[in-house]
Design a protein around this motif. Structure first.
Motif, mmCIF file in Angstrom:
data_model
loop_
_atom_site.group_PDB
_atom_site.id
_atom_site.type_symbol
_atom_site.label_atom_id
_atom_site.label_comp_id
_atom_site.label_asym_id
_atom_site.label_seq_id
_atom_site.Cartn_x
_atom_site.Cartn_y
_atom_site.Cartn_z
ATOM 1 N N GLY A 149 0.878 -1.168 0.000
ATOM 2 C CA GLY A 149 0.000 0.000 0.000
ATOM 3 C C GLY A 149 0.905 1.204 0.000
ATOM 4 O O GLY A 149 1.983 1.162 -0.603
ATOM 5 N N VAL A 150 0.516 2.272 0.691
ATOM 6 C CA VAL A 150 1.387 3.444 0.759
ATOM 7 C C VAL A 150 1.880 3.665 2.194
ATOM 8 O O VAL A 150 1.403 3.024 3.130
ATOM 9 N N HIS A 151 2.822 4.614 2.334
ATOM 10 C CA HIS A 151 3.570 4.753 3.579
ATOM 11 C C HIS A 151 2.686 4.900 4.820
ATOM 12 O O HIS A 151 2.898 4.223 5.831
ATOM 13 N N CYS A 173 1.916 9.035 0.021
ATOM 14 C CA CYS A 173 0.603 9.535 -0.409
ATOM 15 C C CYS A 173 0.702 11.062 -0.444
ATOM 16 O O CYS A 173 0.887 11.697 0.592
ATOM 17 N N PRO A 174 0.610 11.655 -1.651
ATOM 18 C CA PRO A 174 0.747 13.114 -1.742
ATOM 19 C C PRO A 174 -0.260 13.866 -0.876
ATOM 20 O O PRO A 174 0.065 14.921 -0.334
ATOM 21 N N MET A 175 -1.458 13.319 -0.704
ATOM 22 C CA MET A 175 -2.425 14.012 0.159
ATOM 23 C C MET A 175 -1.935 14.034 1.615
ATOM 24 O O MET A 175 -2.042 15.061 2.287
ATOM 25 N N TYR A 210 -6.038 17.470 -0.778
ATOM 26 C CA TYR A 210 -6.871 16.669 -1.693
ATOM 27 C C TYR A 210 -6.044 15.522 -2.264
ATOM 28 O O TYR A 210 -4.814 15.554 -2.230
ATOM 29 N N CYS A 211 -6.741 14.533 -2.798
ATOM 30 C CA CYS A 211 -6.059 13.418 -3.454
ATOM 31 C C CYS A 211 -5.912 13.747 -4.939
ATOM 32 O O CYS A 211 -6.917 13.887 -5.638
ATOM 33 N N PRO A 212 -4.683 13.870 -5.432
ATOM 34 C CA PRO A 212 -4.494 14.226 -6.849
ATOM 35 C C PRO A 212 -5.116 13.206 -7.807
ATOM 36 O O PRO A 212 -5.556 13.579 -8.890
ATOM 37 N N THR A 213 -5.164 11.955 -7.407
ATOM 38 C CA THR A 213 -5.737 10.921 -8.290
ATOM 39 C C THR A 213 -7.250 11.122 -8.433
ATOM 40 O O THR A 213 -7.781 11.155 -9.547
ATOM 41 N N HIS A 214 -7.941 11.275 -7.321
ATOM 42 C CA HIS A 214 -9.398 11.483 -7.393
ATOM 43 C C HIS A 214 -9.743 12.859 -7.974
ATOM 44 O O HIS A 214 -10.779 13.019 -8.622
HETATM 45 FE FE1 SF4 Z 1 -3.076 9.072 -1.601
HETATM 46 FE FE2 SF4 Z 1 -4.968 9.391 -3.424
HETATM 47 FE FE3 SF4 Z 1 -3.064 7.617 -3.850
HETATM 48 FE FE4 SF4 Z 1 -4.923 7.176 -1.973
HETATM 49 S S1 SF4 Z 1 -5.263 7.311 -4.157
HETATM 50 S S2 SF4 Z 1 -2.718 6.888 -1.784
HETATM 51 S S3 SF4 Z 1 -5.275 9.265 -1.245
HETATM 52 S S4 SF4 Z 1 -2.808 9.841 -3.660
#
Ligand code: SF4
Ligand code: 13P
Length: 305
Positions: free
Chosen positions: A63-65, A89-91, A173-177
């Motif tokens: 997953g992420v950090h 996770c950039p958010m 915010y989440c850049p992907t969403h």
């Molecule tokens: Fe972060 Fe968005 Fe990636 Fe989830 S989907 S890890 S919130 S950047």
């Protein structure tokens, strides 16, 4: 990678997993091969619950950090490994502990709710944590208190609309969403008029306004299993389609946009999982003073859900 090479790596992972007494946890956005080798695949809430209760010596966190960090906070006697240390996770990086302290100083009476997508240090400065699956419930549990909500402004706006509470939102915010646009949904709705539009609450309000349902990734999986749902426009990171299709043969799932891919979630691969188990790297360690405070904040959430 050829099929034979992939099979050889899978076998090595499974063998080493036994030797190390390890468990592999994967988020719903991981690539298909990683989801398929995991012992458990889930959303952020389910993964934290799994991490808290596992008796394995080693947790390989796909997953992420912040997710691996959450596992290390909840279960400190286990070794937590992140197969690619760059998967952040950039958010979560959009708010620092100093920025949160500054906001708290301006609003001393407000309760601080942190989204699980935060660093351990930000969690340690909060009152209670939440995930996308329980954010409304957690905020409601605070009664009449004003709320500081960090870092996701869109999830915060969604919770404000659902609870009618006074909430002070951090502009993360989440850049992907955020790359999902109304035109994406409108185009797909035209092409597939029978499909249900289901979106993640990290999406912009213009997107949630177009949805039939707003849900966490595991909420979407449960929803897809309903007999009356046969076709879905999937308003979240496209990795979820793997599980949706696998668990619901014959049903149709349309990815909302080719841009809805989280590059950080895609960094984990089978060779990196093997490397993590061989080298016992990269270990995620949280300083004990921060861990103890952050654990209280996570435990408060886990006691409510
Ligand atoms: Fe972060 Fe968005 Fe990636 Fe989830 S989907 S890890 S919130 S950047
Ligand atoms: P959930 O799987 O908890 O809905 O989380 C989405 C997400 O973006 C995690 O980074």
């Amino acid at each position: 990678m050829t099929m034979e090479q992939e099979l050889a790596i899978q076998n090595k992972i499974l063998k080493l997993k036994k030797t190390r007494n390890a468990v592999i946890l994967a988020h719903n956005y991981q690539i298909g091969e990683v989801q398929d080798i995991a012992d458990f695949v889930g959303d952020s809430l389910e993964l934290s619950q799994q991490a808290a209760r596992t008796t394995a010596d080693v947790i390989v966190f796909c997953g992420v950090h912040f997710m691996a960090e959450t596992a290390a906070i909840l279960n400190p006697t286990r070794t937590v490994l992140l197969p690619d240390a760059r998967s952040g996770c950039p958010m979560a990086d959009m708010i620092t502990v100093e920025q949160l302290k500054g906001m708290k100083a301006q609003l001393p009476k407000a309760a601080v709710v942190c989204y699980v997508n935060t660093s351990a240090a930000v969690k340690a400065e909060s009152d209670i944590c939440c995930t996308s699956a329980n954010a409304v419930k957690i905020v409601k549990s605070l009664g009449d208190r004003e709320v500081i909500f960090v870092p996701d402004q869109y999830l915060g706006q969604y919770v404000t609309a659902k609870t009618g509470k006074k909430m002070h939102l951090w502009p993360g915010y989440c850049p992907t969403h955020a790359r999902i646009m109304p035109e994406d949904i409108l185009k797909l709705k035209k092409e597939h008029p029978q499909a249900k539009v289901v979106v993640h609450p990290e999406s912009r309000p213009e997107i949630t306004a177009l949805a039939d349902e707003v849900m966490s990734t595991s909420g979407m999986l449960r929803y897809a299993g309903r007999p009356d749902v046969t076709e879905m426009i999937v308003g979240t990171e496209s990795g979820l389609i793997h599980r949706l299709s696998k668990e619901n043969p014959g049903k149709k799932f349309h990815a909302v946009s080719r841009r809805a891919i989280c590059p950080n979630m895609k960094l984990t691969t089978l060779p990196k999982i093997l490397w993590a188990l061989e080298e016992m790297e990269t270990r995620i360690i949280v300083p004990e003073d921060i861990r103890l405070k952050a654990k209280q904040v996570l435990d408060r959430m886990l006691a409510i859900v």
